[in-house]
Write a protein that holds these residues in place. Structure first.
Motif, PDB file in Angstrom:
ATOM      1  N   LYS A  27       0.831  -1.205   0.000  1.00 32.04           N
ATOM      2  CA  LYS A  27       0.000   0.000   0.000  1.00 32.04           C
ATOM      3  C   LYS A  27       0.868   1.259   0.000  1.00 32.04           C
ATOM      4  N   MET A  28       1.961   1.219   0.734  1.00 29.55           N
ATOM      5  CA  MET A  28       2.856   2.370   0.784  1.00 29.55           C
ATOM      6  C   MET A  28       3.542   2.585  -0.559  1.00 29.55           C
ATOM      7  N   ARG A  29       3.871   1.480  -1.233  1.00 26.86           N
ATOM      8  CA  ARG A  29       4.470   1.604  -2.570  1.00 26.86           C
ATOM      9  C   ARG A  29       3.488   2.232  -3.546  1.00 26.86           C
ATOM     10  N   GLU A  30       2.210   1.974  -3.301  1.00 26.45           N
ATOM     11  CA  GLU A  30       1.173   2.556  -4.161  1.00 26.45           C
ATOM     12  C   GLU A  30       0.897   4.014  -3.814  1.00 26.45           C
ATOM     13  N   GLY A  31       1.564   4.506  -2.777  1.00 26.06           N
ATOM     14  CA  GLY A  31       1.427   5.913  -2.405  1.00 26.06           C
ATOM     15  C   GLY A  31       0.461   6.188  -1.278  1.00 26.06           C
ATOM     16  N   GLN A  32      -0.087   5.133  -0.656  1.00 22.39           N
ATOM     17  CA  GLN A  32      -1.034   5.355   0.439  1.00 22.39           C
ATOM     18  C   GLN A  32      -0.285   5.697   1.725  1.00 22.39           C
ATOM     19  N   ASP A  33      -0.762   6.706   2.436  1.00 19.80           N
ATOM     20  CA  ASP A  33      -0.197   7.084   3.731  1.00 19.80           C
ATOM     21  C   ASP A  33      -0.767   6.143   4.794  1.00 19.80           C
ATOM     22  N   ILE A  34       0.126   5.466   5.507  1.00 16.52           N
ATOM     23  CA  ILE A  34      -0.289   4.427   6.440  1.00 16.52           C
ATOM     24  C   ILE A  34      -0.029   4.864   7.881  1.00 16.52           C
ATOM     25  N   ILE A  35      -1.011   4.627   8.732  1.00 14.45           N
ATOM     26  CA  ILE A  35      -0.856   4.795  10.179  1.00 14.45           C
ATOM     27  C   ILE A  35      -0.849   3.391  10.781  1.00 14.45           C
ATOM     28  N   ASP A  36       0.307   2.978  11.298  1.00 11.32           N
ATOM     29  CA  ASP A  36       0.459   1.606  11.771  1.00 11.32           C
ATOM     30  C   ASP A  36       0.237   1.531  13.282  1.00 11.32           C
ATOM     31  N   LEU A  37      -0.872   0.928  13.673  1.00 12.87           N
ATOM     32  CA  LEU A  37      -1.193   0.721  15.083  1.00 12.87           C
ATOM     33  C   LEU A  37      -1.235  -0.782  15.405  1.00 12.87           C
ATOM     34  N   SER A  38      -0.513  -1.562  14.611  1.00 13.62           N
ATOM     35  CA  SER A  38      -0.582  -3.019  14.751  1.00 13.62           C
ATOM     36  C   SER A  38       0.517  -3.599  15.624  1.00 13.62           C
ATOM     37  N   VAL A  39       1.617  -2.889  15.778  1.00 16.24           N
ATOM     38  CA  VAL A  39       2.762  -3.477  16.469  1.00 16.24           C
ATOM     39  C   VAL A  39       2.795  -3.055  17.933  1.00 16.24           C
ATOM     40  N   GLY A  40       3.542  -3.823  18.733  1.00 13.70           N
ATOM     41  CA  GLY A  40       3.670  -3.508  20.151  1.00 13.70           C
ATOM     42  C   GLY A  40       5.028  -2.970  20.501  1.00 13.70           C
ATOM     43  N   SER A  41       5.631  -2.237  19.576  1.00 15.94           N
ATOM     44  CA  SER A  41       6.967  -1.694  19.808  1.00 15.94           C
ATOM     45  C   SER A  41       6.857  -0.234  20.237  1.00 15.94           C
ATOM     46  N   PRO A  42       7.423   0.130  21.390  1.00 15.32           N
ATOM     47  CA  PRO A  42       7.337   1.520  21.838  1.00 15.32           C
ATOM     48  C   PRO A  42       7.958   2.485  20.825  1.00 15.32           C
ATOM     49  N   ASP A  43       7.288   3.605  20.614  1.00 15.41           N
ATOM     50  CA  ASP A  43       7.803   4.623  19.693  1.00 15.41           C
ATOM     51  C   ASP A  43       8.593   5.699  20.427  1.00 15.41           C
ATOM     52  N   LEU A  44       8.702   5.570  21.745  1.00 13.89           N
ATOM     53  CA  LEU A  44       9.388   6.561  22.568  1.00 13.89           C
ATOM     54  C   LEU A  44      10.773   6.065  22.969  1.00 13.89           C
ATOM     55  N   ILE A 365      -5.489  -2.714  18.924  1.00 12.33           N
ATOM     56  CA  ILE A 365      -5.005  -1.412  18.466  1.00 12.33           C
ATOM     57  C   ILE A 365      -3.897  -0.958  19.406  1.00 12.33           C
ATOM     58  N   GLY A 366      -2.721  -0.688  18.868  1.00 11.01           N
ATOM     59  CA  GLY A 366      -1.597  -0.260  19.684  1.00 11.01           C
ATOM     60  C   GLY A 366      -1.562   1.250  19.861  1.00 11.01           C
ATOM     61  N   LEU A 367      -1.276   1.690  21.073  1.00 14.90           N
ATOM     62  CA  LEU A 367      -1.144   3.120  21.358  1.00 14.90           C
ATOM     63  C   LEU A 367       0.301   3.543  21.095  1.00 14.90           C
ATOM     64  N   VAL A 368       0.760   3.302  19.884  1.00 21.11           N
ATOM     65  CA  VAL A 368       2.187   3.408  19.569  1.00 21.11           C
ATOM     66  C   VAL A 368       2.494   4.547  18.593  1.00 21.11           C
ATOM     67  N   GLN A 369       1.574   5.501  18.507  1.00 18.69           N
ATOM     68  CA  GLN A 369       1.814   6.697  17.698  1.00 18.69           C
ATOM     69  C   GLN A 369       1.492   7.919  18.551  1.00 18.69           C
ATOM     70  N   ASN A 370       2.064   9.058  18.185  1.00 16.84           N
ATOM     71  CA  ASN A 370       1.831  10.260  18.969  1.00 16.84           C
ATOM     72  C   ASN A 370       0.390  10.754  18.804  1.00 16.84           C
ATOM     73  N   GLU A 371       0.031  11.732  19.619  1.00 15.60           N
ATOM     74  CA  GLU A 371      -1.358  12.190  19.647  1.00 15.60           C
ATOM     75  C   GLU A 371      -1.812  12.773  18.311  1.00 15.60           C
ATOM     76  N   GLU A 372      -0.939  13.511  17.640  1.00 18.74           N
ATOM     77  CA  GLU A 372      -1.320  14.096  16.355  1.00 18.74           C
ATOM     78  C   GLU A 372      -1.646  13.015  15.332  1.00 18.74           C
ATOM     79  N   THR A 373      -0.862  11.945  15.337  1.00 15.62           N
ATOM     80  CA  THR A 373      -1.112  10.855  14.392  1.00 15.62           C
ATOM     81  C   THR A 373      -2.425  10.152  14.732  1.00 15.62           C
TER      82      THR A 373
END
Length: 388
Positions: A27-44, A365-373
């Motif tokens: 999907k990203m190769r096709e140009g779609q902007d993706i918000i990934d909330l599937s993983v359990g990896s901390p973004d901080l 749903i992972g809480l692994v993105q910042n509030e703006e995202t």
């Protein structure tokens, strides 16, 4: 030449996580902007004092040897941490063992105690690493359904007697992944009685112990009799955002600790010593880092739960962990809903059935993105018919 895999590899097909990752990439190769909330990896990032400790000790040329089962200083830090945070006394000599991230210990644990054909009681839905470890041991999983009507706690009375007789291990996980439920004192007391009656070892996965909101989780080892039947795994991955460092530990029954130590001595030579030094700095810290981290996740939780409600998707607000266990709208399977969400909103979540049959009807749903995202994700959901 033809490469043939062992029969054991039949137990390890491509996971849904791999399938989702590939679909997301396409999907990203096709140009779609993706918000990934599937993983359990901390973004901080880890706290500054952890990074500083690692940066300092990595320059020490004497710290590049084998570390084996963990240095005394780390065992001491773990022991003090457990008495300070959970009021659980732990003998640093016999009741503590370092592992290369808690997943290392979780996956190898059944190999030390289960024979081919034995049963291991697992939460359903439950973390996928449990199944991997059971498969490596040649044992078989027996799912304990986690249902909303039981506050997502296993119903021990519903386990048939013949299953109890064949079971060697019970795996528990509170706060849980994917279900962010909390155990109660009375539930753990019942687990201990059950384990003693049927001679079943208890493994409690406590990796999300510090990610809680209104109510502090209970350590299994804080309940009288727990050390007689089991151990608890903990990790620095989520509590201190050190996921890539791969360091965790198990505490509890000394005989179980000794057995895993014996197994591990044949598998690896320990964790890089500067990482152990950084872990010691984390465990000894008494600053407000953990409180600030919890507040960050709480803000994300509230933003997303309230935002989903505004667009017509009512989900339960979790009391702990970094996940929302969300019941999906009627008319979809978990997998169908997940892929529709990617196609129509560019949001990636994990279908609940990836964690076991009783995960059907939910997504994680992972809480692994910042509030703006997260706000952007909610806005996208307002513009699609999927939830209408």
């Amino acid at each position: 030449m033809k490469i043939t895999l062992s029969q054991k590899m039949n137990e390890f097909g491509e996971s849904v996580f791999t399938e989702l990752a590939n679909y997301k990439k396409n999907k990203m190769r096709e140009g779609q902007d993706i918000i990934d909330l599937s993983v359990g990896s901390p973004d901080l990032p880890p706290p500054p004092y952890v990074i500083e400790a690692l940066a300092t000790h990595v320059q020490n040329p004497s710290l590049y040897g084998y570390s084996l089962t963990g240095i005394d200083e780390l065992h001491d830090a773990i022991s003090n941490y457990y008495i300070r945070r959970y009021d659980v006394p732990v003998n640093k000599e016999s009741e503590v063992l370092m592992v290369m991230g808690s997943q290392d210990g979780l996956v190898h644990f059944p190999m030390a105690f289960a024979n081919p054909g034995d049963l291991v009681l697992v939460p359903d839905p439950g973390y996928t690493a449990y199944a991997a470890g059971i498969a490596l041991a040649g044992a078989k999983p027996y799912g304990m359904p986690l249902k909303e009507e039981n506050q997502f706690l296993p119903d021990l009375d519903a386990i048939p007697e013949d299953i109890c007789q064949k079971a060697k291990i019970m795996i528990l996980n509170f706060p849980g992944n994917p279900v962010p439920a909390l155990a109660t004192q009375s539930f753990f007391e019942k687990v201990i009685q059950f384990a003693k009656k049927h001679q079943i070892l208890v493994l409690h996965d406590f990796a999300y112990s510090e990610l809680y909101f209104e109510e502090k989780p209970i350590s299994f080892l804080s309940v009288e009799g727990a050390k007689e039947v089991g151990v608890e795994f903990n990790s620095l991955s989520k509590s201190f955002n050190m996921a890539g460092c791969r360091i965790g530990y198990m505490v509890g029954n000394p005989d179980i600790i000794a057995a895993i130590n014996r197994l591990k001595s044949n598998l690896d030579y320990g964790v890089f010593l500067p990482i152990q030094k950084a872990a010691i700095a984390a465990l000894r810290d008494t600053s407000n880092f953990s409180e600030n981290l919890r507040e960050t996740y709480k803000k994300r939780r509230d933003l997303l739960v309230n935002g989903l409600a505004d667009v017509g998707w009512q989900v339960e607000s979790p009391k702990a962990s970094m996940f929302i266990w969300a019941k999906i709208p009627k008319g979809f399977t978990s997998t169908e809903f997940t892929y529709r969400l990617i196609d129509e909103a560019g949001i990636v979540v994990t279908p609940g059935n990836a964690f076991g049959p009783n995960g059907e009807g939910y997504v994680r749903i992972g809480l692994v993105q910042n509030e703006e995202t997260l706000k952007k994700g909610v806005q996208r959901l307002q513009d699609i018919p999927l939830l209408k």
